[in-house]
Structures are given as C-alpha cells and as structure tokens.
Design a protein around this motif. Structure first.
Motif, short mmCIF file in Angstrom:
data_model
loop_
_atom_site.label_atom_id
_atom_site.label_comp_id
_atom_site.label_asym_id
_atom_site.label_seq_id
_atom_site.Cartn_x
_atom_site.Cartn_y
_atom_site.Cartn_z
N GLN A 19 -29.53 -16.03 -1.28
CA GLN A 19 -30.16 -15.05 -2.15
C GLN A 19 -31.41 -15.67 -2.77
N SER A 36 -23.62 -9.20 -9.75
CA SER A 36 -24.98 -9.18 -10.28
C SER A 36 -24.99 -9.46 -11.77
N GLY A 78 -23.16 -4.55 -7.06
CA GLY A 78 -23.69 -5.88 -6.84
C GLY A 78 -24.95 -5.87 -5.99
N ASP A 79 -25.41 -7.08 -5.71
CA ASP A 79 -26.60 -7.26 -4.88
C ASP A 79 -26.18 -7.44 -3.43
N GLN A 84 -25.22 -4.43 -12.09
CA GLN A 84 -25.20 -3.37 -11.08
C GLN A 84 -23.76 -3.08 -10.65
#
Length: 281
Positions: A169, A124, A131-132, A128
């Motif tokens: 994404q 990310s 991550g996403d 984060q």
C-alpha cells in the motif's frame, strides 16, 4: 381206561428256542444287539467311507498315497494359535484388509501446492466501511492430515494450510509519502463437508493463527525513514474447495478454492476475498 394226550406247548417252545439260538450265538457275548436299520461302520461293511467320515481304513498305510483319504491335521488349520481365533472373532483381520484396500483405492498423499490472488480490504485509519482495497497475492501448502487417522469420514475432511500472503500500500501527498508492505504468515486447520460420499467438492470452515510482518517507509522531503514490526494475527473464514482429477491413470489433481478470510491484527481487521489454484498429489 382212556389215555390222555400230552400237551403240545412244550414242543412248540422247544422249536422256538432252537430257531433263535443261531442268531444269538452269531452275535457274540460282548457285543450289543444291532438292529437292521442301524448304520454299520464302513470298516466292517467293506464300503468306501465318505470324504468327511471319521472312520479310517485299517489298511490305510498299505494304500497308495493318491487313493488314501485326506486327513485334516493341525497344520491344515488357518489359525494355528489361539490368539488368531480371537483376532478373527473380533474382526481385526477384516479391518486391516479394509484399511489396506482403502489406501489402494485412493492412493493420494493429500498434499497440494497452490498460488493465490485476490483483493485485500485493509483496515482503514480514515474509518472507511469496507477498508482500502488492495491487490494481494501469495501461495500456500496444504496437507490432508486426516489420512493419518483410522477413520474413513475424516480422511479428507481434516486438512491444514500453511499460507503466505503479501499486500503493498502506498499513499500520501507530494511532500509526505508512506509506503507500507505487509507479509502474512499463518497456519490454520480446516474442516470440510463434502457434497456427498466420495465427492471431490465441498465447503469448509477454517480457524488458525500466525504473524504479520509490517515494513513502513515514510518519505518526508526526500528523506526516507523505515519502520518495521511484527504483530500476531488470527485467521478465520469459510470457502469452497474442489479437487478435480486430471487423469484416470495418475493421482494428479487440479485443486482450487474460492474463499473469504479475515485477519485480525491487533485492533484492526483485514478482509481477503480471493481465488487459488494449484496441483494436488
């Protein structure tokens, strides 16, 4: 005058010589003396020789074929060439027979096709920790190349994966929207430790490399701008692998895996946790 009697020992000596003369004449001048306990040759005694005796009957040519003693010739020998003796001494023939039998016992080709799915934690840009998380899916082809080696422990311990994965994404605001698609293509060998000899289950470690193709579409005020690129990647991770036999009369197997993989692309790391299942032959 008295007359003296002649001595008796010359008489007894003469009688003894006469008693030993017939056996000495029967022996023959050129033959050694045979003791009573010495084994006589079968050809002279007239008795049938044992099967393994080296003596032959003088009239073998006149005897019927069925009653002739079998004589071992060079053609009866299992090894007709000196090289055959050397190979037998080194055990090469036994090793070749063992290799053929091992392939008969396990005639699998070591090829499998699997469909995979799971979650990809994308690196990310917002920092984060995990991550996403995005759904991911794909497929792979597995080849157990260890079967080509002349080593029983490595037959199923070494294998190779050709893997494809896809992750999409999409994020943004009402004004700016970004749509990113990533295609992961990698080739990674692995080494597996089974849970005992002959087990169909084991844990493995895997390291390989490949590329990631990234296609980004940025939409600003209804105007779409595509951006694409290719980056190299490094794949590494661990997992649990199984090959459950489906039938006792065929080589068909259910292959499956639970794995945790990391993909290093540039300075970013993506983590994949997934499950795959397929058919092995």
């Amino acid at each position: 005058m008295t007359t003296r009697a002649p001595p008796a020992w010359p008489l007894f000596s003469l009688l003894g010589c006469l008693a030993l003369a017939p056996p000495a004449l029967a022996q023959g001048p050129d033959e050694p003396y045979r003791y009573p306990d010495e084994e006589e040759e079968p050809s002279r005694t007239g008795r049938a020789p044992p099967e393994d005796t080296p003596y032959a009957y003088p009239d073998d040519e006149d005897r019927p074929e069925s009653s002739r003693p079998r004589r071992r010739s060079a053609r009866d020998s299992e090894y007709k060439d000196p090289d055959d003796f050397r190979r037998a001494e080194r055990g090469e023939e036994e090793e070749k027979d063992f290799e053929r039998l091992s392939r008969m016992d396990d005639p699998n080709t070591g090829i499998a096709f699997e469909v995979l799915g799971g979650v990809m934690l994308l690196s990310s840009p917002r920092g984060q920790l995990f991550g996403d998380p995005q759904p991911a899916f794909g497929g792979r082809f597995t080849w157990e190349y260890g079967r080509l080696l002349n080593s029983e422990p490595l037959r199923e311990a070494l294998w190779l994966d050709a893997r494809y994965g896809f992750v999409g994404q999409r994020e943004g605001t009402a004004l700016i929207v970004g749509d990113v698609q990533r295609h992961y293509v990698s080739l990674a060998p692995a080494y597996e430790l089974t849970f005992g000899e002959g087990s169909d289950y084991g844990v493995y470690a895997q390291v390989g490399g490949g590329i990631v193709y990234e296609l980004s579409r940025v939409e600003v005020g209804g105007k779409l701008t595509p951006v694409e690129g290719v980056k190299p990647l490094i794949q590494y991770g661990v997992g649990l692998r199984g090959r459950t036999k489906l039938s006792a009369t065929s080589n068909l197997r259910l292959t499956w895996r639970l794995e945790l993989m990391r993909f290093r692309r540039g300075y970013q790391d993506d983590t994949s946790a997934g499950l795959s299942a397929g058919i092995g032959f």
